[in-house]
Scaffold this motif. Structure first.
Motif, short mmCIF file in Angstrom:
data_model
loop_
_atom_site.label_atom_id
_atom_site.label_comp_id
_atom_site.label_asym_id
_atom_site.label_seq_id
_atom_site.Cartn_x
_atom_site.Cartn_y
_atom_site.Cartn_z
N GLY A 19 0.89 -1.15 0.03
CA GLY A 19 0.13 0.05 0.04
C GLY A 19 0.87 1.39 0.14
O GLY A 19 2.03 1.17 0.23
N CYS A 36 -1.09 1.85 10.29
CA CYS A 36 -1.60 2.14 9.13
C CYS A 36 -3.12 2.78 9.40
O CYS A 36 -3.53 2.41 10.53
CB CYS A 36 -1.90 0.96 7.92
N ASP A 37 -3.82 3.47 8.36
CA ASP A 37 -4.99 3.84 8.79
C ASP A 37 -5.90 3.07 8.15
O ASP A 37 -5.77 1.85 7.70
CB ASP A 37 -5.45 5.25 8.09
N GLY A 38 -7.32 3.12 8.49
CA GLY A 38 -8.47 2.41 8.28
C GLY A 38 -8.38 1.85 6.85
O GLY A 38 -9.16 0.63 6.56
N ARG A 39 -8.02 2.35 5.85
CA ARG A 39 -7.88 2.37 4.26
C ARG A 39 -7.14 0.82 4.02
O ARG A 39 -7.34 0.14 2.89
CB ARG A 39 -7.43 3.43 3.51
N TYR A 40 -6.22 0.85 5.07
CA TYR A 40 -5.28 -0.39 4.67
C TYR A 40 -5.21 -1.52 5.64
O TYR A 40 -4.27 -2.22 5.73
CB TYR A 40 -3.57 0.16 4.63
N GLN A 43 -5.96 -4.93 3.94
CA GLN A 43 -4.68 -5.02 3.14
C GLN A 43 -3.54 -5.57 3.88
O GLN A 43 -2.95 -6.47 3.53
CB GLN A 43 -4.35 -3.77 2.16
N GLU A 56 -3.70 0.43 14.19
CA GLU A 56 -4.64 1.41 13.24
C GLU A 56 -4.97 2.71 13.96
O GLU A 56 -5.31 2.80 14.86
CB GLU A 56 -6.08 0.39 12.84
N GLU A 58 -6.47 6.75 13.39
CA GLU A 58 -7.51 7.56 12.65
C GLU A 58 -7.09 8.76 11.74
O GLU A 58 -7.26 8.60 10.59
CB GLU A 58 -8.55 8.01 13.77
#
Length: 344
Positions: A19, A36-40, A43, A56, A58
């Protein structure tokens, strides 16, 4: 103290995560955290190939990193020196003792293992197949931009996940610009086209350059310069092996070009490492302090550039071996006036 790994290439190398936003915090002894943030989040759970605790956040990555660091009772946090001034200041604002430093991961990445070499070979194959697809199109009347678009499309079509860098296409006098951007300029008969292109496959890059004449090239400096490049390439390939200083190869190439009167037109270093990034360690330059080691993959790309008549460059990708080197690309070094392949 622990090292905060920021560079996406280094994060991928150490963890397998591909990512665009993720940080690794590696503690002495091997305890590792991945931020990482929530998008990853999903993944990272799928891709991480190392044992790491996923944290994780925010919005504030620095706050999360500091929480983990302070709970460790370590005295110093080392941060890869690709960090921006603003990023470092945010740690200082939280009273976190940070020291930007050159990343030790870069030296690890310079020497490739067998799996990495296989990935690079696949990238070279895709790049070469795409170039062969496009070669018949490089004729009088096609624009530089059209060549670049066709080549990038064919690389993706043949399995490339992305181009490794913006494709360079320059015809005639514009070939004197080492990093020329393709324009709407149309190729004329009697000119030559310099193409520098690359693709990423399985996370690893290829980087090649060839020159294609369109019709018979009358320009005498072109022929002389290209002959000098071929000689310089041959000398470099003879020298590259384990234990040779990188700067020595660059210096020897300059000596060859000096004898033919072209040294002052060679305005960049001889080459660079290729792997996850298209430019990585080692550098083949007069300033380099690197020693070549078996398993390194480097470009060898002497170039001659004159605003008066144009420029030429020839770029191979080379695997350093114990007693010699192996050229990974198979395209010929020269092409005939109809765009056909010359194999001496």
């Amino acid at each position: 103290g622990p090292l905060l790994v920021l560079s996406p290439g280094n994060v991928f190398y150490l963890s397998g995560f591909r990512g665009s936003l993720g940080f690794l915090l590696v503690f002495p002894g091997g305890k590792t955290f991945f931020f990482c943030d929530g998008r990853y989040a999903t993944q990272s759970r799928e891709e991480l190939a190392v044992e790491a605790e996923i944290v994780e956040f925010e919005q504030d990555a620095v706050a999360s990193i500091c929480d983990v660091f302070f709970s460790s009772r370590e005295n110093l946090l080392f941060v890869e020196d690709v960090a921006s001034v603003g990023f470092i200041r945010r740690f200082e604002e939280k009273k976190c003792p940070v020291i930007p430093c050159p990343s030790p991961v870069n030296a690890l990445r310079a020497v490739k293992d067998e799996a990495e070499i296989r990935a690079i070979r696949r990238a070279v194959t895709v790049a070469e197949e795409a170039f062969r697809d496009v070669l018949p199109l490089i004729q009088e009347g096609i624009s530089e931009h059209e060549i670049a678009v066709e080549l990038e499309y064919r690389m993706r079509r043949r399995g490339g996940e992305a181009i490794a860098f913006p494709t360079i296409v320059a015809s005639g006098k514009r070939a004197a610009l080492p990093h020329a951007r393709p324009t709407s300029a149309r190729v004329k008969k009697g000119e030559w086209v310099l193409v520098d292109w690359g693709v990423r496959v399985d996370g690893y890059c290829a980087d090649l350059t060839r020159v294609v004449p369109v019709g018979e090239v009358q320009e005498t400096p072109f022929r002389k310069a290209f002959a000098a490049l071929l000689e310089a390439q041959a000398i470099a390939l003879e020298l590259i092996r384990e234990g040779v200083e990188a700067k020595t190869v660059d210096q020897k190439v300059r000596e060859v070009l000096r004898k033919s009167g072209f040294e002052r037109y060679f305005i960049h270093s001889l080459g660079h490492g290729v792997g996850i990034d298209v430019h990585e360690e080692p550098k083949l330059s007069t300033q380099s302090t690197a020693m070549l080691h078996r398993g390194m993959v480097v470009t060898v790309e002497p170039g001659i550039y004159s605003p008066e008549w144009g420029g030429v460059r020839l770029e191979h990708m080379v695997l350093v071996e114990e007693r010699s080197c192996k050229v990974l690309d198979t395209l010929p070094e020269t092409f005939d006036e109809k765009g056909g392949e010359n194999r001496a």
